[in-house]
Design an enzyme around this catalytic site. Sequence first.
Site, PDB file in Angstrom:
ATOM      1  N   HIS A 226       0.881  -1.184   0.000  1.00  0.00           N
ATOM      2  CA  HIS A 226       0.000   0.000   0.000  1.00  0.00           C
ATOM      3  C   HIS A 226       0.914   1.228   0.000  1.00  0.00           C
ATOM      4  CE1 HIS A 226      -3.493   2.404   0.618  1.00  0.00           C
ATOM      5  NE2 HIS A 226      -3.836   2.079   1.834  1.00  0.00           N
ATOM      6  N   HIS A 265      -1.888  -2.464  -9.631  1.00  0.00           N
ATOM      7  CA  HIS A 265      -2.922  -1.873  -8.798  1.00  0.00           C
ATOM      8  C   HIS A 265      -4.111  -2.806  -8.751  1.00  0.00           C
ATOM      9  CE1 HIS A 265      -5.736   1.068  -7.170  1.00  0.00           C
ATOM     10  NE2 HIS A 265      -4.646   1.680  -6.740  1.00  0.00           N
ATOM     11  N   ASP A 316       2.795   5.746  -6.649  1.00  0.00           N
ATOM     12  CA  ASP A 316       4.027   5.718  -5.847  1.00  0.00           C
ATOM     13  C   ASP A 316       5.284   5.740  -6.710  1.00  0.00           C
ATOM     14  OD1 ASP A 316       2.805   5.609  -3.292  1.00  0.00           O
ATOM     15  OD2 ASP A 316       2.209   3.560  -3.743  1.00  0.00           O
TER      16      ASP A 316
HETATM   17  N1  COA Z   1       5.517  -6.634  -9.999  1.00  0.00           N
HETATM   18  C1  COA Z   1       5.520  -7.845 -10.592  1.00  0.00           C
HETATM   19  N2  COA Z   1       4.401  -8.536 -10.819  1.00  0.00           N
HETATM   20  C2  COA Z   1       3.232  -8.012 -10.429  1.00  0.00           C
HETATM   21  C3  COA Z   1       3.166  -6.752  -9.800  1.00  0.00           C
HETATM   22  C4  COA Z   1       4.367  -6.076  -9.584  1.00  0.00           C
HETATM   23  N3  COA Z   1       4.386  -4.880  -8.976  1.00  0.00           N
HETATM   24  N4  COA Z   1       1.882  -6.469  -9.517  1.00  0.00           N
HETATM   25  C5  COA Z   1       1.163  -7.508  -9.944  1.00  0.00           C
HETATM   26  N5  COA Z   1       1.975  -8.435 -10.483  1.00  0.00           N
HETATM   27  C6  COA Z   1       1.583  -9.707 -11.061  1.00  0.00           C
HETATM   28  C7  COA Z   1       1.153 -10.663  -9.962  1.00  0.00           C
HETATM   29  O1  COA Z   1       2.272 -11.362  -9.459  1.00  0.00           O
HETATM   30  C8  COA Z   1       0.190 -11.534 -10.689  1.00  0.00           C
HETATM   31  O2  COA Z   1       0.931 -12.451 -11.468  1.00  0.00           O
HETATM   32  P1  COA Z   1       0.425 -13.957 -11.649  1.00  0.00           P
HETATM   33  O3  COA Z   1      -0.961 -13.838 -12.205  1.00  0.00           O
HETATM   34  O4  COA Z   1       1.423 -14.533 -12.567  1.00  0.00           O
HETATM   35  O5  COA Z   1       0.448 -14.532 -10.266  1.00  0.00           O
HETATM   36  C9  COA Z   1      -0.481 -10.590 -11.660  1.00  0.00           C
HETATM   37  O6  COA Z   1       0.430  -9.511 -11.846  1.00  0.00           O
HETATM   38  C10 COA Z   1      -1.811 -10.038 -11.175  1.00  0.00           C
HETATM   39  O7  COA Z   1      -1.624  -9.330  -9.981  1.00  0.00           O
HETATM   40  P2  COA Z   1      -2.565  -9.522  -8.717  1.00  0.00           P
HETATM   41  O8  COA Z   1      -1.888 -10.438  -7.755  1.00  0.00           O
HETATM   42  O9  COA Z   1      -3.935  -9.862  -9.149  1.00  0.00           O
HETATM   43  O10 COA Z   1      -2.592  -8.092  -8.103  1.00  0.00           O
HETATM   44  P3  COA Z   1      -3.334  -7.667  -6.763  1.00  0.00           P
HETATM   45  O11 COA Z   1      -4.538  -6.911  -7.138  1.00  0.00           O
HETATM   46  O12 COA Z   1      -3.533  -8.785  -5.818  1.00  0.00           O
HETATM   47  O13 COA Z   1      -2.231  -6.737  -6.116  1.00  0.00           O
HETATM   48  C11 COA Z   1      -0.847  -4.897  -5.747  1.00  0.00           C
HETATM   49  C12 COA Z   1      -2.146  -5.383  -6.377  1.00  0.00           C
HETATM   50  C13 COA Z   1      -0.820  -3.366  -5.761  1.00  0.00           C
HETATM   51  C14 COA Z   1      -0.792  -5.350  -4.279  1.00  0.00           C
HETATM   52  C15 COA Z   1       0.343  -5.461  -6.512  1.00  0.00           C
HETATM   53  O14 COA Z   1       0.270  -5.006  -7.842  1.00  0.00           O
HETATM   54  C16 COA Z   1       1.664  -5.113  -5.894  1.00  0.00           C
HETATM   55  O15 COA Z   1       2.096  -5.766  -4.940  1.00  0.00           O
HETATM   56  N6  COA Z   1       2.377  -4.054  -6.415  1.00  0.00           N
HETATM   57  C17 COA Z   1       3.634  -3.646  -5.870  1.00  0.00           C
HETATM   58  C18 COA Z   1       3.446  -2.791  -4.622  1.00  0.00           C
HETATM   59  C19 COA Z   1       2.902  -1.431  -4.937  1.00  0.00           C
HETATM   60  O16 COA Z   1       3.399  -0.715  -5.789  1.00  0.00           O
HETATM   61  N7  COA Z   1       1.874  -1.048  -4.184  1.00  0.00           N
HETATM   62  C20 COA Z   1       1.248   0.263  -4.304  1.00  0.00           C
HETATM   63  C21 COA Z   1      -0.150   0.133  -4.795  1.00  0.00           C
HETATM   64  S1  COA Z   1      -0.870   1.709  -5.130  1.00  0.00           S
END
Ligand code: COA
Length: 379
Positions: A226, A265, A316
Amino acid sequence: MNDTAAAPQVFKGLVGVHADVTAVSKVMPETNSLTYRGYAVQDLAEQCRFEEVAYLLLNGELPNRRQLNAFEKEERANRKISKVLIRAIESFPRKTHPMDATRTAVSFLGLEDPEAQDVSEAATRRKAMRLYAKIPTAIAAIARLRKGLRPIQPKPELGFSENIFHMFFGKVPEPEIVKAFDVSMTLYAEHSFNASTFAARVVASTGADLHAAVTAGIAALKGPLHGGANEAVMHMLKEIGTPAKARGWIDDKLEHRALVMGFGHRVYRSGDSRVPTMSKWRDIVAGLRGGQKWIEISRILAEEMLAKKNIHPNLDFPAGPTYYLMGFDIPMFTPLFVASRITGWSAHVLEQIADNRLIRPLSHYVGVDQRPVPPIKAR
Ligand code: COA
């Protein structure tokens, strides 16, 4: 194990669940857009000062000149924090993360608040104003005391963002830098039912007070999935170090299926509505502060993430290097996010208490079936 034949549908991570209605903001992933009370966030960021946006979120409408003057006057009059709180911050262990210090300071502000136990709408509104005014002073004190520097008193003649620079650094930078910061405050202010806002609403739904709800919001915001991502982004950029290393670095991460901070996201799948505005201001700040290499590394990372994973940057990603180039220490990035998001959290708590129902979902039990308690000698 329980019989799973009749298992209810579980929405892990509450994905796709509408937990309530809200009139505070609307996220539209189809068009990559976000509105606060009906206004596009990029228009608010460019055309309004953060004080106007804070008023909008808390009151539902943009202020006219007279309303803005009264709002600013109240904010400026409430900026000071007590000597007792400053002493408390001073007593925190040196290694305390500033987000933990911020969470504790806000909890402390609740102890001192004259209306701490009053959960009426009117008192909550007044407390929201006090938190909005005092959080910047508290985080600036945290930033300085952790480096052995004396806190700097707020200056009532300065605007919200100018005053933050004054309290952190003892001087106000050029107007473009202040505007870039103000833009970040507007973009960070609100984002519907994100994890920290939802946490704040859950606490408010129990009848607990605003400081309790905001403390929970801060706790949730700390996580790197987050708000903590803005810090993680800058650590990542520094680890990469030079544009020449960027492509190899990210390819290696993707090969190992690692998370790349500042990308992805839960709601936006084809781009974060706030990124173009923040990136524009990051680039302006980089032009003034000599930060071209961070922009170049960022460009390569974004290009590779899109080409290899079809994942876009989130707010971010440009906000991290913007704060870095402004001179803020990396561990202060998420507390700065708090200084902005307090407005969104407060607007949501006010909305929650205006039409409250305890938030209490169900869980589907998958543990062992019911069994007798064996006597201790038989275990
Ligand atoms: N880097 C690499 N891979 C990513 C990624 C990232 N930042 N964000 C998503 N993915 C991948 C996931 O591993 C998943 O891959 P898979 O289907 O092969 O397992 C796929 O993309 C779908 O993502 P998902 O797990 O459905 O996303 P989510 O909705 O559960 O999670 C976040 C959303 C924001 C938690 C996630 O994108 C993340 O951890 N981002 C990095 C942290 C960040 O920048 N947070 C700020 C948010 S505003």
